[in-house]
Design an enzyme around this catalytic site. Structure first.
Site, mmCIF file in Angstrom:
data_model
loop_
_atom_site.group_PDB
_atom_site.id
_atom_site.type_symbol
_atom_site.label_atom_id
_atom_site.label_comp_id
_atom_site.label_asym_id
_atom_site.label_seq_id
_atom_site.Cartn_x
_atom_site.Cartn_y
_atom_site.Cartn_z
ATOM 1 C CB CYS A 1 -29.858 -37.815 -15.385
ATOM 2 S SG CYS A 1 -28.307 -37.080 -14.871
ATOM 3 C CB CYS B 1 -29.691 -38.380 -11.697
ATOM 4 S SG CYS B 1 -29.812 -36.743 -12.448
#
Length: 323
Positions: free
Chosen positions: A53, A56
């Protein structure tokens, strides 16, 4: 020779320290399947992430800084991170629906963080939610001290009552956004006049407003509406949150870098309306100004929320969930 060796050792030590800070080693714990059973006696701030991600990865250095500062300030809150793709069943039990998801876990409750992903904002959230639900103000000095620190201040005034029970209930829901205090009437400033006790009062914009169930409706909805100052410098996150208040939003969309008469005048008009007609409009309108670039980006906010948080609804983000 000895000096050269000392310098080499110093550079080596500095490199080790720099690596530890960058990686969050010792400050952010990597969590696994044992976390569910072992966490009960502690308060945890957890980043549920996915290795692939992009959001992230962007959060990771910020999260390491959060871990370091929380540790250095002696906070009781432990900071951790969990690969939600490797431990998907646990993440699912904690209500994780997208990446990254930040939650503060306190007892049987999980509080979702939905604010800006900055170190200071995340730490402020953690300290607020981890602390007492209702913070008492025992003296005028304490009241004045707290009022200087908070632009919007909610205070319950009075003894035990059904209103206090409702106030506590609302605090458990909205502590993710704002602080809640209690005080006796003699602690309040002399200019405050309460029609009756008990009462819930919000101090903001240099004045105060008293909750009136007949005029304002449900206490939770009133606090959610009143948790903002009357006039705001609005950004994308704030505009998104204002959508939950039920208020109509009147903002001047300007170029913050443009000091021309047109931009300044438009901003001034909104400020004057917010200030001079506060009593008429504060229940139903939110005023402010917003940079044009932020406004354009905010038009994509709903899309970004879906991307960042999958199918998590606004209601689920406000309410703490039972674990």
């Amino acid at each position: 020779m000895a000096a050269a060796g000392a310098r080499r050792w110093w550079f080596l030590w500095a490199a080790v320290v720099a690596h530890a800070v960058a990686s969050g080693a010792g400050f952010v714990e990597d969590l696994d399947e044992s976390f569910k059973e072992n966490r009960k006696d502690d308060i945890w701030l957890v980043d549920f992430y996915a290795p692939w991600c992009g959001h992230c990865k962007k959060l990771e250095p910020v999260w390491n800084e959060v871990g370091i500062e929380m540790k250095n300030m002696g906070s009781p809150v432990k900071v951790g991170k969990m690969d939600a793709t490797s431990f998907s069943s646990i993440a699912s039990e904690f209500g994780v629906r997208g990446y990254p998801t930040i939650k503060l876990l306190k007892g049987d409750l999980a509080y979702n963080y939905r604010g800006p992903r900055t170190k200071d904002d995340i730490i402020e959230f953690a300290n607020r939610v981890a602390g007492p639900l209702i913070r008492p103000l025992p003296s005028q000095h304490m009241f004045e001290h707290v009022q200087k620190r908070h632009r919007v201040l909610f205070v319950y005034v009075g003894g035990e009552s059904p209103l206090k029970e409702k106030y506590i209930e609302v605090a458990s829901e909205l502590i993710v956004y704002t602080y809640f205090f209690s005080a006796s009437e003699d602690v309040l400033p002399e200019y405050v006049t309460l029609p009756e006790l008990p009462a819930v009062v919000v101090f903001k914009d240099g004045t105060y407003f008293v909750y009136d169930e007949y005029e304002d409706g449900d206490l939770s909805s009133w606090i959610n509406r009143e948790r903002f100052q009357g006039y705001l410098n609005v950004d994308g996150f704030t505009l998104y949150e204002l959508g939950d208040t039920g208020k109509l939003v009147a903002i001047a969309v300007i170029d913050d870098k443009n000091s021309s008469v047109e931009h300044t005048r438009l901003k001034s008009i909104i400020q004057e309306v917010a200030r001079d007609y506060r009593d008429h409009f504060h229940r139903d309108f939110q005023f402010g100004h917003m940079d044009g670039n932020d406004y354009i980006n905010s038009l994509l906010m709903e899309h970004r929320v879906v991307m960042d948080f999958c199918n998590e609804s606004r209601e689920s983000s406000m309410m703490p969930s039972l674990l």
